[in-house]
Write an enzyme that holds these catalytic residues in place. Structure first.
Site, PDB file in Angstrom:
ATOM      1  N   LYS A 182      32.255   0.951  -5.882  1.00 38.00           N
ATOM      2  CA  LYS A 182      32.768   1.509  -7.234  1.00 38.00           C
ATOM      3  C   LYS A 182      32.916   0.151  -8.257  1.00 38.00           C
ATOM      4  O   LYS A 182      32.817  -0.844  -7.834  1.00 38.00           O
ATOM      5  CB  LYS A 182      34.502   1.964  -7.118  1.00 38.00           C
ATOM      6  CG  LYS A 182      34.460   3.341  -6.366  1.00 38.00           C
ATOM      7  CD  LYS A 182      36.131   3.340  -6.208  1.00 38.00           C
ATOM      8  CE  LYS A 182      35.998   4.833  -5.482  1.00 38.00           C
ATOM      9  NZ  LYS A 182      35.687   5.977  -6.081  1.00 38.00           N
ATOM     10  N   ARG A 239      35.147  13.379   2.281  1.00 36.13           N
ATOM     11  CA  ARG A 239      34.586  14.532   2.850  1.00 36.13           C
ATOM     12  C   ARG A 239      34.124  14.224   4.281  1.00 36.13           C
ATOM     13  O   ARG A 239      34.221  14.936   5.141  1.00 36.13           O
ATOM     14  CB  ARG A 239      33.695  14.858   1.967  1.00 36.13           C
ATOM     15  CG  ARG A 239      32.343  14.311   1.764  1.00 36.13           C
ATOM     16  CD  ARG A 239      31.717  14.921   0.565  1.00 36.13           C
ATOM     17  NE  ARG A 239      32.342  14.509  -0.565  1.00 36.13           N
ATOM     18  CZ  ARG A 239      31.940  14.767  -1.747  1.00 36.13           C
ATOM     19  NH1 ARG A 239      30.855  15.481  -2.000  1.00 36.13           N
ATOM     20  NH2 ARG A 239      32.441  14.640  -2.823  1.00 36.13           N
TER      21      ARG A 239
HETATM   22  N1  BES Z   1      38.606   8.485  -3.668  1.00 35.66           N
HETATM   23  C1  BES Z   1      37.377   8.708  -4.486  1.00 35.66           C
HETATM   24  C2  BES Z   1      37.814  10.071  -5.424  1.00 35.66           C
HETATM   25  C3  BES Z   1      38.814   9.871  -6.619  1.00 35.66           C
HETATM   26  C4  BES Z   1      38.654   9.537  -7.921  1.00 35.66           C
HETATM   27  C5  BES Z   1      40.307   9.722  -6.264  1.00 35.66           C
HETATM   28  C6  BES Z   1      39.700   9.181  -8.988  1.00 35.66           C
HETATM   29  C7  BES Z   1      41.182   9.598  -7.369  1.00 35.66           C
HETATM   30  C8  BES Z   1      40.882   9.073  -8.540  1.00 35.66           C
HETATM   31  C9  BES Z   1      36.543   9.673  -3.765  1.00 35.66           C
HETATM   32  O1  BES Z   1      36.239   9.016  -2.376  1.00 35.66           O
HETATM   33  C10 BES Z   1      35.177   9.308  -4.262  1.00 35.66           C
HETATM   34  O2  BES Z   1      34.883   8.155  -4.517  1.00 35.66           O
HETATM   35  N2  BES Z   1      34.465  10.525  -4.754  1.00 35.66           N
HETATM   36  C11 BES Z   1      33.140  10.362  -5.520  1.00 35.66           C
HETATM   37  C12 BES Z   1      32.285  11.405  -5.000  1.00 35.66           C
HETATM   38  C13 BES Z   1      30.909  11.351  -5.406  1.00 35.66           C
HETATM   39  C14 BES Z   1      30.296   9.825  -4.931  1.00 35.66           C
HETATM   40  C15 BES Z   1      30.158  12.591  -5.060  1.00 35.66           C
HETATM   41  C16 BES Z   1      33.575  10.651  -6.909  1.00 35.66           C
HETATM   42  O3  BES Z   1      34.487  11.590  -7.385  1.00 35.66           O
HETATM   43  O4  BES Z   1      32.970  10.226  -7.949  1.00 35.66           O
HETATM   44 MN    MN Z   2      34.997   7.290  -2.404  1.00 35.09          MN
END
Ligand code: BES
Ligand code: MN
Ligand code: ZN
Length: 498
Positions: A279, A353
């Protein structure tokens, strides 16, 4: 905060402050507020006629009655319009008052139940709402402040009801409110704890400690047991971190230990860097709350046990830290899940997931009557619903209706989103059985579709709490930070299955 109940007249209470209320537009107060007004020689009517107090929701005024009333101060709170009164408003008004009491340095507060007179609410529910608002509204996360000044003076709240035939309801509601709020505060504490202290093993320790205090059965799978069980998706997420994963199982037997259980499943990523699909650094600190689903599971299990609900409920948590270490999972890797399905990793940041896949497979073994997973799963869900509602996806309309009704009653709104055939198509893989991302379109729904692929023949609901488990600005009874979302919804859901 100590919660007491008392049958008697609010005017006779010897407290640092007592609370009465007013609906918007009322010029001649009645009930307890009317009695107070008389004791004050029309003092409340004067506030109204002078235009100082309109009874708008969460409006407050403080009066000093002198010797006519047993208490030193009176806090008057507005409830808004009478026909718009809801439990949500009772919680809000109670929180507003409790915070006001803290501002005034009040230690002992007495209050009537909001809404049980002209508002038409039941005593038990109103008592629960008043206690919830008061405890949740004054919550602070101060464990890491070394000066120990948290601005909290309020020590004791006494709910006062005049009608002695309502005593049992009053006591039951107050007790439930306290237990449910404490479960919510536990979830908030866990979500707000930093990733360096709340590792997967620390989370498991906290769950175990809670279980021994409440009499829940608790089993913790360490990394060895996780490997033996074949929970490869959980191992895969954890392998880039020095912190080993944990799988937590909490069981409340209810009154029929042999019955098929309600299963609650929590995503417990104690910190989500994204892994190799790392990230951006801006705002990454918030990813300490990526175990919000686990926090809700643990907080709800505590409350369910303490309430002694007659339903068998099992809470499971898949806990891991998502880091980009040298052994980390990589995009393109293929992982075989516990149920045998192979997963092509497209993004190591879609880790929630992954851990849920094996958690759901484990849940299937428990033969659930219903399974509900809670996960801070997707940024896409935050884009879709903001911080106002959790995304609800389900393979069962009746279960979805039950969950959303529990959300409506508790103010933890769960908004149904569809999983359509086209969403399932987006996560088909060329090389494995499924892939772990479906691209930007419908990101919350492909996340749901991925979990659904591991669900067997049982009613299942998925709550994407990415937007609701953490808020950046204060609400009446939810201070900014970890919200504990899910605890009140889950407990309400289970209570309505009895
Ligand atoms: N933990 C994050 C999602 C999240 C984002 C929670 C903002 C709380 C606030 C999750 O693990 C994630 O990174 N999801 C990705 C999925 C994508 C790579 C398909 C996302 O939402 O960008
Ligand atoms: Mn994530
Ligand atoms: Zn995550």
């Amino acid at each position: 905060m100590v919660i007491n109940t008392h049958i008697g007249n609010i005017l006779d209470q010897d407290q640092d402050a007592i609370v009465v209320n007013l609906f918007e537009g009322v010029e001649m107060p009645s009930g307890a507020t009317g009695a107070m007004d008389s004791a004050l020689d029309g003092g409340i009517r004067k506030l109204i006629s002078g235009g100082d107090f309109k009874g708008k929701l969460n409006q407050t005024a403080v009066l000093y009655p002198g010797d006519t009333v047993g208490s030193q101060r009176i806090i008057l709170v507005g409830l808004g319009e009478q026909d718009a009164l809801t439990m949500e408003r009772v919680r809000q008004a109670s929180a507003t008052v409790a915070k006001k009491a803290n501002d005034l340095g009040v230690r002992r507060l007495g209050t009537i139940l909001h809404g049980t007179g002209a508002g038409g609410l039941e005593t038990e529910g109103a008592a629960q709402g008043v206690v919830e608002g008061s405890i949740l509204g004054t919550y602070v996360f101060s464990d890491y402040k070394t000066d120990h000044v948290d601005g909290q003076s309020l020590e004791e709240l006494t709910l006062v009801e005049f009608d002695d035939s309502r005593q049992k309801d009053l006591e039951r509601g107050a007790e439930a409110g306290r237990i449910i709020s404490e479960g919510t505060c536990l979830a908030r504490d866990l979500a707000s704890m930093p990733g360096n202290d709340l590792t997967p093993s620390a989370l498991a320790d906290r769950a175990q400690q809670m279980a021994s205090q409440t009499g829940l059965k608790c089993e913790i799978f360490d990394e060895g047991r996780i490997a033996e069980e074949g929970m490869r998706t959980i191992e895969a997420v954890a392998q880039g971190s020095a912190q080993p994963p944990r799988f937590i199982v909490l069981e409340h037997e209810g009154d029929r230990p042999d019955s098929t259980p309600v299963v609650i499943i929590g995503k417990g990523i104690t910190f989500d860097t994204g892994g190799i699909s790392i990230k951006g650094s801006d705002g990454m600190w918030d990813m300490k709350f990526d175990m919000g689903g686990a926090a809700a599971t643990i907080g709800a299990m505590q409350a369910i046990a303490r309430l002694g609900l007659p339903v068998r409920v099992i809470g499971v948590v898949a806990a891991a830290e998502n880091m980009p270490g040298s052994r980390a999972l990589k995009p393109g890797d293929i992982v075989k899940s516990m149920c045998g399905k192979t997963i092509e990793i497209r993004s190591t940041d879609a880790e929630g997931r992954l851990v849920l896949a094996d958690a759901v497979t484990y849940a299937a073994r428990l033969k659930p009557t219903a399974a509900i997973d809670l996960a801070t799963l997707t940024g896409a869900c935050v884009t879709a619903l903001g911080h106002e509602a959790s995304g609800l996806m389900s393979n069962d309309d009746a279960l979805a209706d039950e969950v959303s009704a529990a959300g409506d009653r508790t103010g933890e709104i769960a908004w149904r989103l569809p999983i359509l055939e086209g969403h399932r198509d987006l996560i088909k893989s060329d090389v494995a059985d499924i892939k772990n991302t479906g691209g930007r379109p419908g990101g919350a729904l492909t996340g749901g579709a991925f979990i659904e692929a591991f669900v067997q023949e049982f009613p299942w609901a998925h709550l994407d709490i990415a937007g609701t488990a953490w808020i950046g600005s204060d609400r009446p009874y939810i201070p900014k930070g970890g919200t504990g979302v899910g605890v009140r919804l889950l407990v309400d859901f289970v209570r309505n299955r009895t």
